[in-house]
Write a protein that holds these residues in place. Structure first.
Motif, PDB file in Angstrom:
ATOM      1  N   SER A  92       0.667  -1.158   0.019  1.00  0.00           N
ATOM      2  CA  SER A  92       0.104  -0.162   0.092  1.00  0.00           C
ATOM      3  C   SER A  92       1.053   1.282   0.059  1.00  0.00           C
ATOM      4  CB  SER A  92      -0.706   0.052   1.304  1.00  0.00           C
ATOM      5  OG  SER A  92      -1.791  -1.221   1.130  1.00  0.00           O
ATOM      6  N   TYR A  93       0.226   2.334  -0.675  1.00  0.00           N
ATOM      7  CA  TYR A  93       1.136   3.548  -0.691  1.00  0.00           C
ATOM      8  C   TYR A  93       0.106   4.502  -0.163  1.00  0.00           C
ATOM      9  CZ  TYR A  93       4.093   1.070  -3.981  1.00  0.00           C
ATOM     10  OH  TYR A  93       4.823   0.192  -4.718  1.00  0.00           O
ATOM     11  N   LEU A  94       0.955   5.620   0.379  1.00  0.00           N
ATOM     12  CA  LEU A  94       0.182   6.682   0.946  1.00  0.00           C
ATOM     13  C   LEU A  94       0.684   8.147   0.246  1.00  0.00           C
ATOM     14  CD1 LEU A  94      -1.775   8.357   2.955  1.00  0.00           C
ATOM     15  CD2 LEU A  94       0.185   8.441   4.528  1.00  0.00           C
ATOM     16  N   MET A  95       0.210   8.186  -0.910  1.00  0.00           N
ATOM     17  CA  MET A  95       0.539   9.476  -2.064  1.00  0.00           C
ATOM     18  C   MET A  95       0.453  10.918  -1.200  1.00  0.00           C
ATOM     19  SD  MET A  95       2.163   7.783  -4.077  1.00  0.00           S
ATOM     20  CE  MET A  95       2.624   9.428  -5.331  1.00  0.00           C
ATOM     21  N   CYS A  96       1.155  11.672  -1.540  1.00  0.00           N
ATOM     22  CA  CYS A  96       1.046  13.071  -1.260  1.00  0.00           C
ATOM     23  C   CYS A  96       1.412  14.014  -2.415  1.00  0.00           C
ATOM     24  CB  CYS A  96       1.988  13.390   0.006  1.00  0.00           C
ATOM     25  SG  CYS A  96       2.000  15.223   0.279  1.00  0.00           S
ATOM     26  N   TYR A  97       0.426  14.759  -2.734  1.00  0.00           N
ATOM     27  CA  TYR A  97       0.478  15.801  -3.875  1.00  0.00           C
ATOM     28  C   TYR A  97       0.205  17.161  -3.167  1.00  0.00           C
ATOM     29  CZ  TYR A  97      -1.162  11.638  -6.334  1.00  0.00           C
ATOM     30  OH  TYR A  97      -0.934  10.275  -6.899  1.00  0.00           O
ATOM     31  N   ALA A  98       1.364  17.976  -3.528  1.00  0.00           N
ATOM     32  CA  ALA A  98       1.398  19.093  -2.946  1.00  0.00           C
ATOM     33  C   ALA A  98       1.564  20.382  -4.285  1.00  0.00           C
ATOM     34  CB  ALA A  98       3.015  19.406  -2.435  1.00  0.00           C
ATOM     35  N   ARG A  99       0.754  21.247  -4.091  1.00  0.00           N
ATOM     36  CA  ARG A  99       0.431  22.277  -5.129  1.00  0.00           C
ATOM     37  C   ARG A  99       0.336  23.728  -4.372  1.00  0.00           C
ATOM     38  NH1 ARG A  99      -4.287  22.810  -9.359  1.00  0.00           N
ATOM     39  NH2 ARG A  99      -3.385  24.488 -10.724  1.00  0.00           N
ATOM     40  N   PHE A 100       1.085  24.721  -5.100  1.00  0.00           N
ATOM     41  CA  PHE A 100       0.916  26.104  -4.597  1.00  0.00           C
ATOM     42  C   PHE A 100      -0.101  26.884  -5.244  1.00  0.00           C
ATOM     43  CE2 PHE A 100       2.188  30.591  -5.160  1.00  0.00           C
ATOM     44  CZ  PHE A 100       2.383  30.936  -3.609  1.00  0.00           C
ATOM     45  N   GLY A 101      -0.859  27.100  -4.414  1.00  0.00           N
ATOM     46  CA  GLY A 101      -2.066  28.052  -4.959  1.00  0.00           C
ATOM     47  C   GLY A 101      -3.264  27.575  -5.141  1.00  0.00           C
ATOM     48  N   ALA A 102      -3.210  26.315  -5.349  1.00  0.00           N
ATOM     49  CA  ALA A 102      -4.555  25.639  -5.823  1.00  0.00           C
ATOM     50  C   ALA A 102      -4.503  24.186  -5.545  1.00  0.00           C
ATOM     51  CB  ALA A 102      -4.753  25.580  -7.265  1.00  0.00           C
ATOM     52  N   ILE A 103      -5.733  23.577  -5.401  1.00  0.00           N
ATOM     53  CA  ILE A 103      -5.783  22.012  -4.925  1.00  0.00           C
ATOM     54  C   ILE A 103      -5.067  21.097  -5.893  1.00  0.00           C
ATOM     55  CG2 ILE A 103      -7.246  20.232  -4.501  1.00  0.00           C
ATOM     56  CD1 ILE A 103      -9.126  22.275  -3.088  1.00  0.00           C
ATOM     57  N   ALA A 104      -4.341  20.211  -5.313  1.00  0.00           N
ATOM     58  CA  ALA A 104      -3.600  19.452  -6.025  1.00  0.00           C
ATOM     59  C   ALA A 104      -4.457  18.169  -6.523  1.00  0.00           C
ATOM     60  CB  ALA A 104      -2.218  18.916  -5.267  1.00  0.00           C
ATOM     61  N   THR A 105      -3.901  17.472  -7.388  1.00  0.00           N
ATOM     62  CA  THR A 105      -4.671  16.465  -7.743  1.00  0.00           C
ATOM     63  C   THR A 105      -3.782  15.347  -8.416  1.00  0.00           C
ATOM     64  OG1 THR A 105      -5.213  17.057 -10.260  1.00  0.00           O
ATOM     65  CG2 THR A 105      -7.015  17.598  -8.723  1.00  0.00           C
ATOM     66  N   GLU A 106      -3.986  14.170  -8.875  1.00  0.00           N
ATOM     67  CA  GLU A 106      -3.018  13.159  -9.297  1.00  0.00           C
ATOM     68  C   GLU A 106      -2.543  13.512 -10.597  1.00  0.00           C
ATOM     69  OE1 GLU A 106      -3.014   8.391 -10.281  1.00  0.00           O
ATOM     70  OE2 GLU A 106      -4.791   9.208  -9.418  1.00  0.00           O
ATOM     71  N   THR A 107      -3.214  14.488 -11.366  1.00  0.00           N
ATOM     72  CA  THR A 107      -2.590  14.792 -12.789  1.00  0.00           C
ATOM     73  C   THR A 107      -2.190  16.029 -12.615  1.00  0.00           C
ATOM     74  OG1 THR A 107      -4.917  15.459 -13.295  1.00  0.00           O
ATOM     75  CG2 THR A 107      -4.498  13.261 -13.923  1.00  0.00           C
ATOM     76  N   LEU A 108      -2.589  17.148 -11.680  1.00  0.00           N
ATOM     77  CA  LEU A 108      -2.150  18.333 -11.640  1.00  0.00           C
ATOM     78  C   LEU A 108      -1.625  18.853 -10.287  1.00  0.00           C
ATOM     79  CD1 LEU A 108      -1.937  21.055 -13.315  1.00  0.00           C
ATOM     80  CD2 LEU A 108      -3.947  21.597 -12.688  1.00  0.00           C
ATOM     81  N   HIS A 109      -0.260  18.878 -10.185  1.00  0.00           N
ATOM     82  CA  HIS A 109       0.379  19.086  -8.909  1.00  0.00           C
ATOM     83  C   HIS A 109       1.731  19.758  -9.215  1.00  0.00           C
ATOM     84  CE1 HIS A 109       1.115  14.802  -9.985  1.00  0.00           C
ATOM     85  NE2 HIS A 109       2.428  15.118  -9.630  1.00  0.00           N
ATOM     86  N   ASP A 110       2.229  20.113  -8.312  1.00  0.00           N
ATOM     87  CA  ASP A 110       3.726  20.627  -8.156  1.00  0.00           C
ATOM     88  C   ASP A 110       4.748  19.435  -7.740  1.00  0.00           C
ATOM     89  OD1 ASP A 110       3.008  23.098  -9.352  1.00  0.00           O
ATOM     90  OD2 ASP A 110       2.635  23.816  -7.224  1.00  0.00           O
ATOM     91  N   TYR A 111       4.437  18.983  -6.732  1.00  0.00           N
ATOM     92  CA  TYR A 111       5.343  17.845  -6.286  1.00  0.00           C
ATOM     93  C   TYR A 111       4.332  16.752  -5.687  1.00  0.00           C
ATOM     94  CZ  TYR A 111       8.370  22.036  -5.783  1.00  0.00           C
ATOM     95  OH  TYR A 111       9.120  23.199  -6.037  1.00  0.00           O
ATOM     96  N   ALA A 112       5.153  15.590  -5.655  1.00  0.00           N
ATOM     97  CA  ALA A 112       4.196  14.301  -5.333  1.00  0.00           C
ATOM     98  C   ALA A 112       5.428  13.275  -4.838  1.00  0.00           C
ATOM     99  CB  ALA A 112       3.619  13.671  -6.560  1.00  0.00           C
ATOM    100  N   GLY A 113       4.962  12.277  -3.941  1.00  0.00           N
ATOM    101  CA  GLY A 113       5.669  11.333  -3.399  1.00  0.00           C
ATOM    102  C   GLY A 113       4.871  10.487  -2.444  1.00  0.00           C
ATOM    103  N   ASP A 114       5.352   9.414  -2.168  1.00  0.00           N
ATOM    104  CA  ASP A 114       4.907   8.389  -1.353  1.00  0.00           C
ATOM    105  C   ASP A 114       5.536   8.576   0.261  1.00  0.00           C
ATOM    106  OD1 ASP A 114       3.704   6.391   0.048  1.00  0.00           O
ATOM    107  OD2 ASP A 114       5.294   4.560  -0.704  1.00  0.00           O
ATOM    108  N   ILE A 115       4.589   9.208   1.093  1.00  0.00           N
ATOM    109  CA  ILE A 115       5.249   9.662   2.255  1.00  0.00           C
ATOM    110  C   ILE A 115       4.841   8.445   3.360  1.00  0.00           C
ATOM    111  CG2 ILE A 115       4.680  12.036   2.049  1.00  0.00           C
ATOM    112  CD1 ILE A 115       2.276  11.902   3.619  1.00  0.00           C
TER     113      ILE A 115
END
Length: 803
Positions: free
Chosen positions: A262-285
């Motif tokens: 199992s993975y706990l994916m984290c998506y980070a984005r500046f100024g707007a809500i992040a999604t799986e397809t639109l984000h600034d940074y992503a990683g398995d935390i």
């Protein structure tokens, strides 16, 4: 009466509450409301002009709605046939005003082959919001907080783009267009709800700050620890980064998963809500934190999503799988005056010093806080004392970084950041700029490394840089905090350079790049909302471009154009000479004055010499030109001098009004011709009425029905004979040909070909007047002439010898 008043007051308050409730409740849950709504009335955008509209988006906004109407009617097929310099264009940009023709390369790369297709749908189309489109009748768009960030957003309307947009023009023949707009901003009613429909829950983070000698730490944790997610659930957090930080670390604690896959994916984005397809940074935390270096100042959105093996194979088939965790976020900062890895580099705050005596707003230069004294006259500062305190980190980089922070005030987005680095030796610095965060080699907005390696953005303008100088502008820099990073390439070179000539840094906020290159005037205006001032260059006749740095007409070509426009008025000598020869002194003065005033006006218009003010010369040129054209018509009539004086007086008043109100409009030539034709017609009517008044009442003019056709036929026959005797029709034909050429040259005039066609206009219009003047035959009173002839015949006969 009192009870009635109270009842009316209650009803009024109740209706107000209901209207407020209806304005707030836009859906069943009442999740969003109208933050602001503006209507811009019908406005005109003149040829080569620009209009900007600024919209402020608060952090809690949900969507932006724009509806615009115009009178532009352009089809897709006609776009390719219209020059860019005449094409109405609409542009969008986030943060600062758009500028599609900032450079020749930007203009060449601008694609305008398609119309705006309605609205932006989906987050994948966010890049479209930074482009330009041909204007059309109706434009509507809706942008959500998933597509654009909070802050300022700009709409730019251009009536023609290109290097000639700012060029000074002698005349403008292209048309204006009008537009009106309705703009509204909707926001989420509840602070913990966000998204386009304000239906996404934002979970708060509880934060605390700790400061020590090694730096500052802002530690945030989930207000609802041990949250659990299934395969179809996500959880969104919001975090505000208040100042310049080194790292943003996102991690999960107390993680409990059902499977090791199992993975706990984290998506980070500046100024707007992040999604799986639109984000600034992503990683398995799940096991490794997500580290964001040099995060931007502002609001970050963090989305946690559970991804297990079952969900990757068949999404949603095993919703019983879940993960439980607690979200932890840390914002790491350096001590005051320090930045970079291990806080080993120096950072300085620059203070804006307003320029003295400048009328344009926000003109300032920047100095370190300790050096920004009001009494100082220097606008630059040396770098050697600053870099003597800096140190490098050998295991990370062989170079030394020093950072500077500068702030563009609110409303100053219409200015330009001017960076200049000068030295008498080779410069050993690289320059990196970034908005809202510290720049790095990989993460920057603009940079300059050397003459062959620099930013290619249309808003980055590089000027005359060399090994000893770096000079560039950031055009229309967005308001807020900018970070400047200077990277010194090697310590050994720096040690040697410290003994040599100093390297001076100049940083300023200017209204027009390079003061319009000394080829124009810097002007400023306000956007439609009046919230932001922007500057632009108004160039001279020979230069164009955003900074008046592009030579459109060479000096030799400019001299040829000037001579042609001035010398072509010598054609006025032809009608003036003929009028003087015929002792028609009024016409002689009129044509002579018209030619002289036109020559003086064009001499002033091309920048050679102004004997009077420009407005006076323009009025005299147009007024006397109108009078000369109409005076030619009046001269052709055979009315007596009293009638001619009356016509001239009326014409002088009418033409003066034309010359004072929009003298350069194309319809004036039609009005002048109509007035001249009317004057000629009135002159002939007065003559014929006077001449045939006695004939109409004489016995020869019978009202008998049988004699009337014969009388009318005889009258027309006499009229035609009279016209044949009044004019030399060869000269009339030549005058009509010259006048037709003048009308054609006037019609085909454009801003670029004005000089040649207007010179031809001078030659042909005066030549046509000359031919028309020559066409008139001076007629003596027929009765006197006949009588004189009879007497002469009798005298001649009496003088003969008689047998």
């Amino acid at each position: 009466m009192a009870n009635t008043s109270i009842l009316c007051l209650i009803i009024t308050l109740f209706s107000i509450c209901n209207s407020l409730e209806e304005s707030v409740l836009e859906d069943d849950n009442g999740s969003y409301f109208t933050v602001s709504s503006f209507r811009y009335p019908k406005s005109e955008v003149r040829p080569y002009d620009t209009r900007y509209i600024r919209v402020d988006l608060p952090p809690w906004f949900s969507s932006l709605n724009v509806a615009m109407e115009s009178d532009v009617d352009i089809s897709v097929k006609s776009i390719s046939k219209i020059s860019k310099s005449l094409l109405p264009v609409i542009c969008f940009r986030d943060g600062s005003p758009p500028l599609p023709d900032a450079s020749i390369h930007a203009l060449e790369g601008l694609e305008l082959g398609r119309l705006f297709n309605g609205s932006f749908e989906g987050a994948d189309d966010i890049e479209i919001a930074e482009q330009c489109y041909p204007m059309k009748k109706n434009i509507s768009l809706r942008l959500t907080n998933e597509q654009i960030s909070p802050g300022a957003w700009y709409v730019g309307l251009f009536n023609g783009i290109g290097v000639t947009r700012t060029q000074g023009k002698m005349i403008v023949r292209s048309s204006a267009f009008t537009f009106s707009a309705n703009i509204s901003v909707e926001g989420c009613k509840t602070a913990t709800m966000w998204g386009p429909s304000c239906n996404q829950t934002i979970y708060p983070l509880s934060c605390s700050r700790f400061d020590n000698q090694t730096g500052s730490v802002v530690s945030c944790s989930d207000s609802y620890p041990n949250s659990c997610l299934t395969g179809v659930e996500t959880k969104t957090y919001a975090l505000d980064v208040d100042g310049i930080a080194e790292q943003l670390v996102i991690m999960a604690s107390n993680v409990k998963v059902d499977s090791n896959e199992s993975y706990l994916m984290c998506y980070a984005r500046f100024g707007a809500i992040a999604t799986e397809t639109l984000h600034d940074y992503a990683g398995d935390i799940h096991k490794v934190p997500l580290v964001i270096n040099k995060p931007k100042v502002g609001r970050w959105y963090i989305v946690a999503s559970f991804s297990g093996r079952e969900n990757r194979l068949v999404q949603g088939t095993n919703s019983s799988s879940k993960v439980c965790f607690s979200m932890n976020v840390k914002v790491l900062g350096c001590p005051m005056g320090k930045a970079g890895p291990n806080c080993a580099h120096e950072i300085y705050t620059l203070q804006a010093v307003m320029r003295r005596g400048w009328l344009t707003p926000f003109e300032s230069y920047y100095l370190p806080v300790n050096d920004a004294s009001p009494s100082g006259s220097s606008t630059d500062f040396p770098l050697e004392p600053i870099f003597s305190n800096a140190s490098s980190i050998p295991e990370l980089d062989t170079s030394t970084w020093t950072y500077f922070l500068m702030n563009i005030p609110q409303g100053g987005a219409g200015g330009h950041i001017h960076f200049r680095l000068t030295s008498d030796s080779t410069i050993q610095y690289e320059v990196y700029l970034r908005f809202g965060g510290l720049p790095t080699l990989e993460d920057r907005d603009y940079y300059y490394a050397n003459q062959t390696s620099a930013s290619r953005s249309m808003f980055f303008s590089l000027y005359n840089s060399s090994q000893e100088k770096v000079d560039f502008y950031i055009l229309y820099a967005r308001e807020g905090t900018w970070s400047l990073g200077l990277r010194k390439l090697s310590e050994s070179t720096a040690a040697t350079a410290s003994k040599g000539p100093p390297t001076l840094l100049s940083l300023s906020l200017e209204r027009c790049p390079r003061r319009c290159s000394s080829h124009g005037n810097c002007r400023y205006a306000f956007d439609a909302s009046g919230l932001t001032s922007y500057s632009f260059c108004s160039c001279d006749r020979t230069h164009g471009g955003f900074d008046c740095g592009i030579e459109i007409v060479s000096h030799q070509g400019y001299m040829v154009q000037s001579i042609a426009l001035i010398a072509s008025n010598a054609a006025a000598l032809l009608p003036a000479y003929w009028a003087l020869r015929q002792r028609e002194y009024a016409e002689w003065v009129l044509f002579t004055s018209s030619g002289i005033s036109s020559a003086l006006y064009h001499a002033c218009d091309v920048g050679t010499w102004c004997v009077l003010t420009y407005n006076v010369l323009q009025f005299m040129d147009f007024w006397l030109s109108f009078m000369a054209v109409i005076g030619t018509f009046v001269y052709l009539s055979t009315a007596d001098e009293a009638v001619k004086r009356t016509i001239h007086t009326v014409v002088a008043i009418l033409t003066a009004l034309l010359a004072l109100t929009k003298a350069t409009r194309a319809s004036n030539i039609i009005i002048v011709l109509a007035i001249g034709s009317l004057g000629l017609l009135i002159g002939f009517l007065v003559e014929f009425i006077t001449k045939y008044r006695s004939y109409c009442g004489s016995a020869g003019f019978s009202f008998n029905m049988l004699d009337r056709p014969r009388a009318v036929k005889e009258w027309f026959s006499n009229l035609i004979k009279t016209l044949k005797k009044r004019f030399r029709w060869g000269f009339v034909a030549a005058g009509l040909v010259a006048f037709t050429m003048a009308a054609i040259s006037f019609k085909v005039e454009t801003s670029s070909s004005y000089w040649i066609w207007h010179s031809i206009w001078h030659l042909t219009i005066y030549t046509s007047s000359f031919f028309f003047l020559c066409s008139k035959i001076k007629i003596v009173n027929n009765e006197n002439q006949t009588l004189s002839g009879d007497n002469y015949e009798l005298t001649r006969q009496d003088s003969l010898p008689r047998n």
